[in-house]
Design an enzyme around this catalytic site. Sequence first.
Site, PDB file in Angstrom:
ATOM      1  N   ASP C  16       0.961  -1.229  -0.083  1.00 17.68           N
ATOM      2  CA  ASP C  16       0.326   0.080   0.105  1.00 17.68           C
ATOM      3  C   ASP C  16       0.999   1.188   0.108  1.00 17.68           C
ATOM      4  O   ASP C  16       0.687   2.285  -0.793  1.00 17.68           O
ATOM      5  CB  ASP C  16      -1.283   0.132   0.722  1.00 17.68           C
ATOM      6  CG  ASP C  16      -1.875  -1.362   0.860  1.00 17.68           C
ATOM      7  OD1 ASP C  16      -1.902  -2.196   0.121  1.00 17.68           O
ATOM      8  OD2 ASP C  16      -2.916  -0.790   1.788  1.00 17.68           O
ATOM      9  N   ARG C  96       0.080   5.859  17.872  1.00 13.49           N
ATOM     10  CA  ARG C  96       0.017   7.001  16.773  1.00 13.49           C
ATOM     11  C   ARG C  96       1.306   8.403  16.613  1.00 13.49           C
ATOM     12  O   ARG C  96       1.475   8.556  15.943  1.00 13.49           O
ATOM     13  CB  ARG C  96      -1.350   6.711  16.141  1.00 13.49           C
ATOM     14  CG  ARG C  96      -1.617   5.342  15.756  1.00 13.49           C
ATOM     15  CD  ARG C  96      -1.076   4.951  14.198  1.00 13.49           C
ATOM     16  NE  ARG C  96      -1.621   4.058  13.886  1.00 13.49           N
ATOM     17  CZ  ARG C  96      -0.942   2.824  12.906  1.00 13.49           C
ATOM     18  NH1 ARG C  96       0.442   3.042  12.752  1.00 13.49           N
ATOM     19  NH2 ARG C  96      -1.563   2.066  12.540  1.00 13.49           N
ATOM     20  N   ASP C 125      -6.972   6.092  12.801  1.00 19.70           N
ATOM     21  CA  ASP C 125      -5.580   6.123  12.544  1.00 19.70           C
ATOM     22  C   ASP C 125      -5.195   7.194  11.995  1.00 19.70           C
ATOM     23  O   ASP C 125      -4.079   8.314  12.187  1.00 19.70           O
ATOM     24  CB  ASP C 125      -4.773   4.743  11.799  1.00 19.70           C
ATOM     25  CG  ASP C 125      -4.534   3.767  13.305  1.00 19.70           C
ATOM     26  OD1 ASP C 125      -4.676   4.022  14.264  1.00 19.70           O
ATOM     27  OD2 ASP C 125      -4.946   2.879  12.479  1.00 19.70           O
ATOM     28  N   SER C 180      -6.963  -7.103   8.118  1.00 18.78           N
ATOM     29  CA  SER C 180      -5.939  -6.474   8.068  1.00 18.78           C
ATOM     30  C   SER C 180      -5.201  -6.233   9.347  1.00 18.78           C
ATOM     31  O   SER C 180      -6.054  -6.227  10.514  1.00 18.78           O
ATOM     32  CB  SER C 180      -6.564  -4.883   8.097  1.00 18.78           C
ATOM     33  OG  SER C 180      -6.412  -4.011   8.628  1.00 18.78           O
TER      34      SER C 180
END
Lengths: 406, 406, 406, 406
Positions: C16, C96, C125, C180
Amino acid sequence: MSKINKVVLAYSGGLDTSVIAKWLQETYDCEVVTFTADIGQGEEVEPARAKAEALGIKEIYIDDLREEFVRDFVFPMFRANTIYEGEYLLGTSIARPLIAKRLIEIANETGADAISHGATGKGNDQVRFELGAYALKPGIQVIAPWREWDLNSREKLMKYCETHEIPVDFSSSKKKSPYSMDANLLHISYEGGNLEDPWWEAEEDMWRWSVSPEQAPDEPTYITIEYEKGDPVALNGERQSPATLLENLNKIGGANGIGRLDIVENRYVGMKSRGCYETPGGTILLSAHRAIESLTLDREVAHLKDELMPRYAKIIYNGYWWSPERKMLQAAIDASQDVVNGEVRLKLYKGSVSVVGRRSEDSLFDERIATFEDDAGAYDQKDAEGFIKLNALRMRIAAGKGREYL
Amino acid sequence: MSKINKVVLAYSGGLDTSVIAKWLQETYDCEVVTFTADIGQGEEVEPARAKAEALGIKEIYIDDLREEFVRDFVFPMFRANTIYEGEYLLGTSIARPLIAKRLIEIANETGADAISHGATGKGNDQVRFELGAYALKPGIQVIAPWREWDLNSREKLMKYCETHEIPVDFSSSKKKSPYSMDANLLHISYEGGNLEDPWWEAEEDMWRWSVSPEQAPDEPTYITIEYEKGDPVALNGERQSPATLLENLNKIGGANGIGRLDIVENRYVGMKSRGCYETPGGTILLSAHRAIESLTLDREVAHLKDELMPRYAKIIYNGYWWSPERKMLQAAIDASQDVVNGEVRLKLYKGSVSVVGRRSEDSLFDERIATFEDDAGAYDQKDAEGFIKLNALRMRIAAGKGREYL
Amino acid sequence: MSKINKVVLAYSGGLDTSVIAKWLQETYDCEVVTFTADIGQGEEVEPARAKAEALGIKEIYIDDLREEFVRDFVFPMFRANTIYEGEYLLGTSIARPLIAKRLIEIANETGADAISHGATGKGNDQVRFELGAYALKPGIQVIAPWREWDLNSREKLMKYCETHEIPVDFSSSKKKSPYSMDANLLHISYEGGNLEDPWWEAEEDMWRWSVSPEQAPDEPTYITIEYEKGDPVALNGERQSPATLLENLNKIGGANGIGRLDIVENRYVGMKSRGCYETPGGTILLSAHRAIESLTLDREVAHLKDELMPRYAKIIYNGYWWSPERKMLQAAIDASQDVVNGEVRLKLYKGSVSVVGRRSEDSLFDERIATFEDDAGAYDQKDAEGFIKLNALRMRIAAGKGREYL
Amino acid sequence: MSKINKVVLAYSGGLDTSVIAKWLQETYDCEVVTFTADIGQGEEVEPARAKAEALGIKEIYIDDLREEFVRDFVFPMFRANTIYEGEYLLGTSIARPLIAKRLIEIANETGADAISHGATGKGNDQVRFELGAYALKPGIQVIAPWREWDLNSREKLMKYCETHEIPVDFSSSKKKSPYSMDANLLHISYEGGNLEDPWWEAEEDMWRWSVSPEQAPDEPTYITIEYEKGDPVALNGERQSPATLLENLNKIGGANGIGRLDIVENRYVGMKSRGCYETPGGTILLSAHRAIESLTLDREVAHLKDELMPRYAKIIYNGYWWSPERKMLQAAIDASQDVVNGEVRLKLYKGSVSVVGRRSEDSLFDERIATFEDDAGAYDQKDAEGFIKLNALRMRIAAGKGREYL
């Protein structure tokens, strides 16, 4: 009854604590150390020396604690915009931990094994004195005569004075009030007497620190207060010490009829009581601090403070100033105040305080964005659509599945 | 742009929403239904009918929502003593969910697939309208012209009116104000113009609902408000409907200079804005409700309400009236109000509201226990010792193990 | 679309973000700086260098952030016993803000005017990355390709790779998962695929970090963790760095089947999602930290922490690590941890963590007082009577006046 | 000592309360009414009748309160996901208000003027009994022998039995435990003995309701629990009464080694104490209720519940079940539970409970929106940009004005 050698007494010089001084000597056969503090109650403290000497006291402490009181107790509390039960500015509550601290310090200095105070067994003050004392010196003994003795009426007290030749000066104006009063730099309070009927309106001549709004000047007074890190540091452009600033605000506020309060409150010991308060300077400071925060604090910080405040107020009201939970909350509150700098302009008029202006180098007010005029792209109105749609999503999903919110 | 067949517009009859009505017809090629409500803004709503007709509107709704507004929105909110950011009585916020609800009801009745409003993309009102609409009808479409069109200045709007022959009445006094205003039975608000400088003091002639404290009568006004289950039901002994009672309090309060507020507030969309508000009746009701609660509510219930209040206020301010969390909190608040019955006596004078008496059949004030006089054994002062000692125990243990609380 | 000159991309080296790197160059005609961090996800980061180079990237950052991650993010969060919605240990959320911080630092170093990331428009996210970025550098531009492009299926991505000769290594085991996934030193997560049916039980071979409880050893493992100021510093008597300690706990915990979690959670963007998590070390640390606090924290401090925790968790979950309200809460939390020192002994066995012992020099457990045996006067049982009577007083008064609590 | 005519004693039939029965008769020269309840402690209550008769008791109450206990106390508490201090499921705390209520009901029926119980002066239970009693009947007198008498050692008690010919059955297995134990349908607890050293691990044969995880079956047990309005109503598809359902969960949980807990907790009276608990069914119910809520509750409602929970837990732990604040919170909690319907599937295995599936007609999980696959436009990813930008706005403004969040 455990053996007491020496006791430090919070001594006002008035009738009650003079009786207590004698009663302690007699009942416990111990030395008594008196401690009298000026915390801004508006009466001379020095006369307490002669009175104590007349009672045979050898160790006499008389301290001016006004600056410490305002700097280390009143101001930290005002950083939180503290109000108990939506109304009360905690004037009495905030003075007690300072007295408790000095009592313990003096006990340490004089080798005393006990402290004593003149608070009754029905009120909050006994709790505040004693929780503080136990937290600061866990082995201390506490003597609370009002919970122990049988001198539970004015007549018995007077009789005791007579018998024991206690030279109390009965001409003091304060004593002639039908109310139980307490005063310090933050406020003066009234309880008892006719106030025990909550429907009865306090008569005008009960109030001592403020004129009535009716008698206040017909012209408003404008003042400016400057803040640094959440504390007021200057009044009308003049830098002043904490106690001086509060004293001046009391004068200005009182002259404008500001700061009277008449409430029914919930005591920690479980009963409701009716109290009247005059807090002229504090009432102004609450408005002013909120105003400077409104300009400089982040929204979520401000809201978090508002949600924590009632709990912080309760901690102080209930007597837990010297507790780890108060320190923990204070850490959070203080961490928010670095940016609380700037000036507030207020209008005082016949009992009301109005904020009319506020400015700050740390202002978060962004006129470019807030404007109703063209903002030259500082804010993209289209962002609002996504903002609303995602904030609505959980309710849209729920409504789509049949939930009804009416 | 999805196909819209019919849209319900919150229509005031003023310039902006008249332009919107035309713009919607033109832009979306759809039918427009107008909805105009009397929520006590103090202007006639019936004239909106002719204006709407002139715009070619065929379905016109004009509702008197004053009683519903006060009974189902204002009063429930006041049960919580709701204030946003320590100051704001939420006058605008509390009207929006009612408008949202009616928009959706009318959409359902008329088969409309969209609603529209005249709120800008910078403010809270768009959020309040749209969150309400989405919660009540998740598939509804929302058209917010101010976020879409390019008529982003007064000149462009005027030009548009001219081009489209919109018969707006420009003589309305409200429109001559330099401020953005909003009014309903609870308050009137002012934003924009010079207020965008937070240091600038609002000029006297901005205020419309109250005289200045200086111009208020020299004699105080005393009133009595009676409560049942937390809601006011009578004024000076006269039973009145919710809207009538609030209207009368607005008059009395306004005549005494009560309820002006000048603040910087934090909008939900992320910016600070400065607003001035007049809430005469609401200001009185806040004091009165707190007073009757002070006599009738249990202490812990009162404290719990105080801790929940800022969150409840934020929910309403942010537009979540029609949310499950508001309903959940309302259930708790309402559960506390059964006992909130009785009378409050207040003194209104030149801008200040003072509670001077309160009484109730549900009073928890126990004069036998609270008295400073002999209580005939109703309260055993010796209980206080154990109470304090056990409350102090955790700190005594900790201090005994070396913890310091100074 | 505003002109972008250089963008810093959070680059994993996977499919990705490789596509994104190319797409950014192509779409924005700008330079791309890649940033790849080792935060303990268990994959080599160095291979990302060659991949980036193959994409024509000239500025490549590869950092080992494991110690910083655990020391400055994980441990501060665990001081609050943080759990989101009663279950989730915030493994993704807490990583994050560190990534956001490094993206901004690199943007500053390289003179980039934008950052980019591979998070989708449906998840949390994106919010966490972007709130952090905006807070740390308000003028930064953010490119979120998943919200912009039309490569919204695996096929289109593959096609894009083909067309653009992107040399992605498809043999990586991680990519073969139907889920995922996200991993760092605190946890690994699984979403999507069959998990989108909340009734479906995750199959055994989905889990990667832990054996199943069934396959864990038949003998329990005992460990000891030592704390200093609220942070773990030693495992089984051996002092270890934050990252090493957490890594070792992950191994021990995983080997004992500890830390699996299967929940439905509420995303900040408004939807519910189902996620499975493995947090072996974190699960142990939560128990251990609570245990050492149980011995050393004051009761009211502990309770205050418990009441603040859900809000603190929500702040982190929603992406507000770099906010003033998180800092304010952290100040309170950290202020409580000075005394949180000592050792905890735990038993790990087939999926469960049991605290079996705790000891500390800062213990507030007072065996003299707590004992069921004769306490030699350390505690006066008679104190309890007054304690109870005054705590009951408000209810006794109320009941005496007819209030009913049944 | 005030004159007591008749006292209702919470009578277990064991040694201590048998001594109390005799001591009350002797000390207060009053009639004693015994009350023995089956609340699922796992011992026959009928034998208490003969024991009471042998002590000369004439009014003997023996009640089966199991259904009432679970339905009206345990289940309402579990609706809030109640845990005290992060760990404790309040097994003892929740039984006390029921006992208090029955004591008062019996006092009303028999015309008794006092109640008595066997709780010590150091613990929480005295508080819970007495707060309940005072709230329900404010004029009641309470006799707490452990705070009054001098029988403060096992030897003195034995001597008293001998002297007074108290026919206590010393062969009961429970009495041979070195621990102080308490049991009801929700849990069994252990305190005292070696547990007074918090570092000491409880020995295996202390535990009575559960096998050790090591001895639990090697195969997991799967169960399904069905909820209606927040309460469990069926187990594995079979509808069961509250008490039956909890009893069955205790059996299944205990057989799988579930529900053991070893903690240091903070008592209301101010000391820390160490307790071990077995709560097999309750441990399962906590997980199951959270799981069904995760699917059916709105996010903000869930978060509000989580923030209120610690306070609600503290209210129950401290003994305030029969208080207006508990009722107020219960109103909020119950208002959230109408939609908490559906089924949870759980895996029980050697000490751990894992939720593996949940489904509901009231599910708010929207697979169309949550999916990682193409959602056919159910969610517009572009909305996220505005959502993030406006949520970031306050921090962007602040950072733009120099605020730093690192």
